[in-house]
Design a protein around this motif. Structure first.
Motif, PDB file in Angstrom:
ATOM      1  N   ALA A  37       0.759  -1.068  -0.213  1.00  0.00           N
ATOM      2  CA  ALA A  37       0.177  -0.413   0.051  1.00  0.00           C
ATOM      3  C   ALA A  37       0.861   0.908  -0.416  1.00  0.00           C
ATOM      4  O   ALA A  37       0.498   1.885  -0.604  1.00  0.00           O
ATOM      5  CB  ALA A  37      -0.810  -0.192   1.460  1.00  0.00           C
ATOM      6  N   PHE A  38       2.204   0.820   0.388  1.00  0.00           N
ATOM      7  CA  PHE A  38       2.570   2.217   0.744  1.00  0.00           C
ATOM      8  C   PHE A  38       3.539   2.484  -0.596  1.00  0.00           C
ATOM      9  O   PHE A  38       3.510   3.907  -1.124  1.00  0.00           O
ATOM     10  CB  PHE A  38       4.026   1.886   1.793  1.00  0.00           C
ATOM     11  CG  PHE A  38       4.965   3.453   1.531  1.00  0.00           C
ATOM     12  CD1 PHE A  38       4.940   4.758   2.191  1.00  0.00           C
ATOM     13  CD2 PHE A  38       6.557   2.166   0.866  1.00  0.00           C
ATOM     14  CE1 PHE A  38       6.163   4.970   1.977  1.00  0.00           C
ATOM     15  CE2 PHE A  38       7.410   3.193   0.695  1.00  0.00           C
ATOM     16  CZ  PHE A  38       7.525   5.246   1.454  1.00  0.00           C
ATOM     17  N   GLU A  39       3.947   1.586  -1.027  1.00  0.00           N
ATOM     18  CA  GLU A  39       4.649   1.881  -2.838  1.00  0.00           C
ATOM     19  C   GLU A  39       3.179   2.274  -3.472  1.00  0.00           C
ATOM     20  O   GLU A  39       3.872   2.729  -4.298  1.00  0.00           O
ATOM     21  CB  GLU A  39       5.296   0.440  -3.083  1.00  0.00           C
ATOM     22  CG  GLU A  39       6.298  -0.261  -2.593  1.00  0.00           C
ATOM     23  CD  GLU A  39       7.324   0.117  -2.236  1.00  0.00           C
ATOM     24  OE1 GLU A  39       7.273   0.894  -3.095  1.00  0.00           O
ATOM     25  OE2 GLU A  39       8.433   0.135  -1.749  1.00  0.00           O
ATOM     26  N   GLN A  40       2.249   2.342  -3.298  1.00  0.00           N
ATOM     27  CA  GLN A  40       1.112   2.213  -4.211  1.00  0.00           C
ATOM     28  C   GLN A  40       0.867   3.799  -4.280  1.00  0.00           C
ATOM     29  O   GLN A  40       0.663   4.352  -4.922  1.00  0.00           O
ATOM     30  CB  GLN A  40      -0.459   1.922  -4.582  1.00  0.00           C
ATOM     31  CG  GLN A  40       0.246   0.152  -4.504  1.00  0.00           C
ATOM     32  CD  GLN A  40      -1.320  -0.309  -4.664  1.00  0.00           C
ATOM     33  OE1 GLN A  40      -2.623   0.142  -3.517  1.00  0.00           O
ATOM     34  NE2 GLN A  40      -1.462  -1.720  -4.725  1.00  0.00           N
ATOM     35  N   TRP A  41       0.769   4.296  -2.822  1.00  0.00           N
ATOM     36  CA  TRP A  41       0.898   5.885  -2.193  1.00  0.00           C
ATOM     37  C   TRP A  41       1.897   6.443  -2.998  1.00  0.00           C
ATOM     38  O   TRP A  41       1.842   7.479  -3.926  1.00  0.00           O
ATOM     39  CB  TRP A  41       1.057   5.217  -1.163  1.00  0.00           C
ATOM     40  CG  TRP A  41       0.527   7.772  -0.587  1.00  0.00           C
ATOM     41  CD1 TRP A  41      -0.372   8.059  -0.312  1.00  0.00           C
ATOM     42  CD2 TRP A  41       1.874   7.653   0.113  1.00  0.00           C
ATOM     43  NE1 TRP A  41       0.266   8.756   0.524  1.00  0.00           N
ATOM     44  CE2 TRP A  41       1.118   9.179   0.498  1.00  0.00           C
ATOM     45  CE3 TRP A  41       2.983   8.015   0.155  1.00  0.00           C
ATOM     46  CZ2 TRP A  41       1.844   9.953   0.703  1.00  0.00           C
ATOM     47  CZ3 TRP A  41       4.584   8.577   1.215  1.00  0.00           C
ATOM     48  CH2 TRP A  41       3.988   9.687   0.942  1.00  0.00           C
ATOM     49  N   ARG A  42       3.065   6.240  -3.160  1.00  0.00           N
ATOM     50  CA  ARG A  42       4.847   7.327  -2.759  1.00  0.00           C
ATOM     51  C   ARG A  42       4.382   7.221  -4.432  1.00  0.00           C
ATOM     52  O   ARG A  42       4.892   8.175  -5.080  1.00  0.00           O
ATOM     53  CB  ARG A  42       5.793   6.115  -2.603  1.00  0.00           C
ATOM     54  CG  ARG A  42       7.013   7.106  -3.080  1.00  0.00           C
ATOM     55  CD  ARG A  42       8.870   6.340  -2.612  1.00  0.00           C
ATOM     56  NE  ARG A  42       8.493   4.662  -2.486  1.00  0.00           N
ATOM     57  CZ  ARG A  42       9.609   4.458  -2.318  1.00  0.00           C
ATOM     58  NH1 ARG A  42      10.778   4.616  -1.526  1.00  0.00           N
ATOM     59  NH2 ARG A  42      10.111   2.698  -2.509  1.00  0.00           N
ATOM     60  N   ALA A  43       3.869   6.203  -5.353  1.00  0.00           N
ATOM     61  CA  ALA A  43       4.209   6.290  -6.699  1.00  0.00           C
ATOM     62  C   ALA A  43       3.070   7.202  -7.877  1.00  0.00           C
ATOM     63  O   ALA A  43       3.673   7.199  -8.270  1.00  0.00           O
ATOM     64  CB  ALA A  43       3.868   4.373  -7.349  1.00  0.00           C
ATOM     65  N   ALA A  44       2.141   7.719  -6.467  1.00  0.00           N
ATOM     66  CA  ALA A  44       0.311   7.605  -6.781  1.00  0.00           C
ATOM     67  C   ALA A  44       0.805   9.746  -7.529  1.00  0.00           C
ATOM     68  O   ALA A  44       0.353  10.287  -8.359  1.00  0.00           O
ATOM     69  CB  ALA A  44      -0.141   8.223  -6.519  1.00  0.00           C
ATOM     70  N   ASP A  45       2.257   9.886  -6.923  1.00  0.00           N
ATOM     71  CA  ASP A  45       2.165  11.458  -6.765  1.00  0.00           C
ATOM     72  C   ASP A  45       3.689  11.884  -6.550  1.00  0.00           C
ATOM     73  O   ASP A  45       4.297  11.559  -5.530  1.00  0.00           O
ATOM     74  CB  ASP A  45       1.897  12.096  -6.001  1.00  0.00           C
ATOM     75  CG  ASP A  45       1.604  14.270  -6.273  1.00  0.00           C
ATOM     76  OD1 ASP A  45       2.486  14.380  -6.079  1.00  0.00           O
ATOM     77  OD2 ASP A  45      -0.022  14.034  -6.394  1.00  0.00           O
ATOM     78  N   PRO A  46       4.780  12.847  -7.113  1.00  0.00           N
ATOM     79  CA  PRO A  46       5.990  12.649  -7.095  1.00  0.00           C
ATOM     80  C   PRO A  46       6.343  13.427  -5.656  1.00  0.00           C
ATOM     81  O   PRO A  46       7.047  13.210  -5.177  1.00  0.00           O
ATOM     82  CB  PRO A  46       6.243  13.466  -8.193  1.00  0.00           C
ATOM     83  CG  PRO A  46       5.439  13.321  -9.074  1.00  0.00           C
ATOM     84  CD  PRO A  46       4.415  13.295  -8.720  1.00  0.00           C
ATOM     85  N   LEU A  47       5.194  13.977  -5.370  1.00  0.00           N
ATOM     86  CA  LEU A  47       5.493  14.698  -3.938  1.00  0.00           C
ATOM     87  C   LEU A  47       4.907  13.662  -2.748  1.00  0.00           C
ATOM     88  O   LEU A  47       5.548  14.096  -1.990  1.00  0.00           O
ATOM     89  CB  LEU A  47       4.171  15.959  -3.826  1.00  0.00           C
ATOM     90  CG  LEU A  47       3.963  16.638  -2.009  1.00  0.00           C
ATOM     91  CD1 LEU A  47       5.465  17.825  -2.402  1.00  0.00           C
ATOM     92  CD2 LEU A  47       3.112  18.011  -2.658  1.00  0.00           C
ATOM     93  N   HIS A  48       4.480  13.124  -3.033  1.00  0.00           N
ATOM     94  CA  HIS A  48       4.623  12.112  -1.925  1.00  0.00           C
ATOM     95  C   HIS A  48       5.860  11.168  -1.555  1.00  0.00           C
ATOM     96  O   HIS A  48       6.175  11.455  -0.650  1.00  0.00           O
ATOM     97  CB  HIS A  48       3.240  10.639  -1.983  1.00  0.00           C
ATOM     98  CG  HIS A  48       1.782  11.070  -2.573  1.00  0.00           C
ATOM     99  ND1 HIS A  48       1.238   9.779  -2.694  1.00  0.00           N
ATOM    100  CD2 HIS A  48       1.571  12.196  -2.259  1.00  0.00           C
ATOM    101  CE1 HIS A  48      -0.036  10.472  -2.716  1.00  0.00           C
ATOM    102  NE2 HIS A  48      -0.088  11.801  -2.683  1.00  0.00           N
TER     103      HIS A  48
END
Length: 333
Positions: A37-48
């Motif tokens: 879930a973290f990898e999906q969140w991080r990949a969703a937006d460069p700001l993440h």
């Protein structure tokens, strides 16, 4: 394409999420599902990804705080990069609160300033909060935290030359790899590649330890001395340098290799490359290489090595160049 402008509420939510993920991924009960879930969140937006990296930097700082105490008000903590101020303050709150007691700067448990510096394609000169001057080699990164009783630098990668502001009351400590360098005011160079560290002293004196977990301040270096250590070393190896030592040639944009075996030359070259060069075996590692090279053009060196050395190039499964020695033919008698 129109660039998205984040509202304050959106930015706050991203910062909070980054702090949450930083804590969860460091927790012993973090699950594989959470990591996905973290990898999906991080990949969703460069700001993440950007905010998460900022949280990791502060985690390093918080990890050095005493565990028996809790945190003071953070109004006095300031960051050197204004656009990260909110993220840093939030991360310190989220990570340091469980670790530190209400004492703060006056007892030396929390810093009053934090700085982060990187050099990518050019050598960079920076000034730390205590006035210390630092030259950063290409592909280098460090952080600085200013405490009441000491000054701390973490060299995360690369190489740096320090001209330390003298302050007998507050030692200047550089952490590199598994070890540390302790000074009050001097000039010295620290080179870090993977788990290898080399310290060259130019002026003054330093104390070098190869293991942060060991008691004591380590071995003392005088001018024109060098210390080397790597992961697992109980003590650093000390040696004398000479008048023609070229280890600081990077400050003028050069890498000087003085007839070194490839086992010693490649770590000096590889830290400038996106894909490190490997050797196939011990016989290849023993082949010697010399010359003077521009540190900005070392990517071009790899392809030319078969022209100057008895080697040929292959690639391993990860795409790294591999040097293979050319077998010597036995003369027919």
């Amino acid at each position: 394409m129109t660039e998205h402008t984040y509202s304050e509420a959106e930015f706050d939510a991203i910062t909070d999420a980054a702090a949450h993920w930083c804590m969860r991924l460091h927790a012993t009960d973090c699950t594989d599902a959470e990591r996905r879930a973290f990898e999906q969140w991080r990949a969703a937006d460069p700001l993440h990804a950007f905010e998460y990296e900022a949280m990791l930097e502060i985690w390093d700082v918080a990890g050095e705080l005493p565990r028996a105490v809790s945190a003071p008000p953070l109004s006095s903590i300031k960051a050197a990069t204004p656009w990260r101020t909110f993220g840093i303050a939030a991360a310190v709150c989220a990570v340091a609160l469980p670790l530190a007691a209400y004492t703060g700067w006056n007892l030396g448990w929390l810093p009053d300033a934090y700085q982060h510096f990187e050099a990518s394609d050019n050598v960079r000169q920076v000034t730390l909060g205590d006035g210390t001057q630092v030259e950063l080699n290409l592909n280098s990164e460090l952080t600085f935290t200013n405490y009441k009783n000491e000054r701390r630098v973490r060299l995360k990668k690369g190489e740096a030359f320090f001209s330390v502001t003298h302050d007998m009351a507050r030692p200047f400590i550089v952490k590199a790899g598994e070890g540390r360098i302790r000074v009050t005011g001097t000039k010295f160079n620290v080179w870090l590649y993977e788990d290898q560290v080399r310290v060259n002293l130019i002026e003054g004196s330093v104390l070098v330890s190869s293991n942060n977990a060991l008691a004591g301040d380590g071995l003392r270096l005088g001018p024109a001395m060098q210390a080397r250590y790597r992961h697992g070393d109980y003590m650093p190896q000390i040696s004398q340098t000479y008048a023609n030592d070229n280890s600081l040639a990077w400050r003028t944009g050069k890498l000087v290799l003085d007839d070194l075996p490839l086992s010693d030359a490649l770590p000096l070259i590889n830290r400038y490359l996106s894909k490190p060069v490997m050797v196939a075996d011990k016989s290849t590692a023993a082949i010697r290489l010399g010359g003077i090279y521009n540190i900005k053009e070392l990517n071009n060196l790899v392809a030319t090595l078969p022209r100057v050395l008895p080697v040929y190039l292959t690639r391993n499964e990860n795409g790294n160049p591999v040097l293979n020695s050319i077998p010597q033919q036995t003369p027919k008698g």
